[in-house]
Design a protein around this motif. Structure first.
Motif, short mmCIF file in Angstrom:
data_model
loop_
_atom_site.label_atom_id
_atom_site.label_comp_id
_atom_site.label_asym_id
_atom_site.label_seq_id
_atom_site.Cartn_x
_atom_site.Cartn_y
_atom_site.Cartn_z
N THR A 157 -3.56 4.96 -0.40
CA THR A 157 -2.03 5.89 -1.39
C THR A 157 -1.55 6.51 -0.88
OG1 THR A 157 -3.11 5.00 -3.03
CG2 THR A 157 -1.54 6.46 -3.47
N ALA A 302 -2.46 8.00 -8.66
CA ALA A 302 -3.41 6.46 -8.99
C ALA A 302 -4.56 7.21 -9.11
CB ALA A 302 -3.05 6.35 -7.34
N ALA A 307 -4.02 3.43 -10.14
CA ALA A 307 -2.32 2.59 -9.36
C ALA A 307 -1.27 1.46 -9.95
CB ALA A 307 -3.13 2.06 -7.12
N TYR A 311 2.08 2.35 -11.44
CA TYR A 311 2.81 0.92 -11.23
C TYR A 311 3.59 0.58 -11.43
CZ TYR A 311 5.26 -2.65 -8.49
OH TYR A 311 6.24 -3.70 -8.11
N LEU A 351 3.17 2.65 -3.69
CA LEU A 351 1.49 1.77 -4.09
C LEU A 351 2.29 0.26 -3.66
CD1 LEU A 351 1.20 3.68 -7.69
CD2 LEU A 351 -0.21 3.68 -6.22
#
Length: 452
Positions: A157, A302, A307, A311, A351
């Motif tokens: 990430t 994240a 994550a 997102y 991401l």
């Protein structure tokens, strides 16, 4: 004082690294190359516009540059992923850099006073742009695929955020310098600088220390039938993975919506909120500033919230902010909205790479990234065409009266774009929750699915 300072000197090289040595070389090579690309493309638009100055065909000729750069992504992109999966990634990147440098240099003779007909010059420019773009369809997936080789899984990430941030930085610096470079130095110097950027990338990528298996890998002979078979295998794999299907649809909706916003930004800024044209560039830079802020926040967010959740929420936020900043036709609200949109957009885009890599086996990565790139490019192209067509035909002269003011075609299309992005965020949130539920049930049953 001096002894303490001398003790810190050995740690400076280590502190200067981004994650590790390999990724630092990859990042610097990619950033330099991207700056050269943006400078080169912007310079080409200025160059072609100057060649056809005050001629009716000038807009069409300029759009030809954009079309020549885009078509290879649609025609070559899906097939390029098959070869990227079969070829050694580091060697592929270096070969593409070398070929791109040679192709760009081929424009140097026509950048001077060489007596060639205008049609011939334009044809050469379009062919070179298309060829360079075609080579990039191999380079870009290889760059993303090699991340698994050079970056630990827990740092993906952060690596993706740094890469996306570099793209924002490259766009800002490249576009700002292109006009100055073209006016002050001429087209030849911009061409030479872009070729030099590819040479720098070639050198830096070559200094990466990859695994012995990667170094020993050699391109495998293949046939058209085998390429088509492997392409179908990649598409079936995406269809069978909920996480990848979700990302493909969500990114398509986002690309379509953001494409509308990008196309209409000039008209909204200069006509709806009456910002002077001389300040348009500064307004667009605000999005880049927000993007740089987003890269510094996404890794921590994240790690804390997950994550997939970050997102989906980023897309929901972008959809809401596009609508909120469009309706009032107020400069201050729009300025804040542009900044926050830049932050959330970069978080979402940073991401995508890690989510794809964690859901995809190594032998499929090239095909998945190429398919994703092709679909999002097509969505953006459709948005560019439809937004221009609808605003100048179906919605021309349409005005909606609200207590806060009037909404014209630009407002209505941007509101529609915000709704599309918001729907994409809702879809991602719902599907990722379903995926997490399946993963939890599979773990309780003793199975281990291969997605995040």
């Amino acid at each position: 004082m001096f002894p303490r300072f001398s003790k810190r000197l050995p740690s400076w090289p280590r502190l200067a690294l981004l994650i590790n040595r390999n990724y630092t070389l990859l990042w610097f090579g990619g950033t330099i190359s991207q700056i050269g690309d943006v400078l080169f493309t912007t310079m080409l638009i200025l160059w072609v516009g100057t060649l056809l100055q005050n001629q009716r065909a000038a807009p069409l000729a300029v759009s030809g540059v954009v079309l020549a750069a885009t078509l290879p992504a649609l025609l070559i992109g899906p097939f390029a992923g098959v070869f990227v999966d079969r070829w050694p990634k580091q060697r592929t990147m270096r070969i593409m850099d070398a070929l791109r440098a040679v192709l760009v240099c081929s424009l140097l003779p026509i950048s001077g006073p060489l007596p060639l007909p205008l049609a011939v010059k334009l044809t050469i420019i379009y062919l070179v742009v298309a060829a360079v773009s075609g080579l990039s369809q191999f380079f870009t997936p290889a760059t993303k695929a090699i991340l698994k080789e050079v970056v630990p899984e827990e740092q993906l990430t952060r690596a993706s955020a740094l890469t996306v941030g570099a793209g924002v930085f490259a766009w800002t610096i490249g576009s700002a310098c292109a006009g100055i470079c073209y006016v002050s130095l001429g087209a030849g110097w911009a061409i030479a600088l872009n070729a030099a950027s590819y040479a720098c990338s070639w050198m830096l990528v070559g200094r990466m220390r990859v695994s012995a298996a990667e170094r020993r890998a050699s391109p495998q002979p293949t046939s058209l039938r085998r390429v088509l078979t492997e392409l179908r295998e990649g598409l079936r794999f995406i269809q069978g993975q909920l996480q990848l299907r979700t990302l493909l649809l969500t990114e398509s909706l986002f690309s379509f919506g953001w494409g509308i916003v990008s196309v209409l930004a000039f008209f909204y800024i200069t006509q709806n909120i009456h910002v002077p044209m001389s300040l348009y560039g500064l307004w667009m830079a605000v999005t880049a500033i927000g993007g740089i802020l987003g890269t510094s926040l996404v890794d921590r967010a994240a790690a804390k919230r997950g994550a997939t959740r970050v997102y989906a929420r980023a897309l929901l936020f972008v959809g809401v902010m596009v609508v909120v900043s469009t309706v009032p036709n107020q400069a201050i609200i729009a300025l804040v909205g542009f900044t926050l949109n830049g932050t959330a957009t970069v978080q979402a885009e940073a991401l995508v790479g890690p989510l794809v890599l964690l859901a995809t086996p190594e032998q499929m990565v090239g095909r998945v990234f190429s398919t994703l790139g092709t679909v999002t490019t097509l969505s953006s192209l459709l948005a560019t065409f439809l937004s221009g067509y609808v605003s100048s035909t179906l919605l021309q002269g349409v005005v909606v009266h609200l207590p806060t003011g009037e909404l014209n075609a630009t407002n209505l299309l941007q509101i529609g774009a915000g709704v599309l992005i918001f729907v994409g965020g809702l879809h991602a949130s719902r599907q990722f929750r379903k995926l997490q539920s399946r993963t939890h049930m599979s773990k309780k049953a003793g199975h281990h699915p291969g997605t995040l």
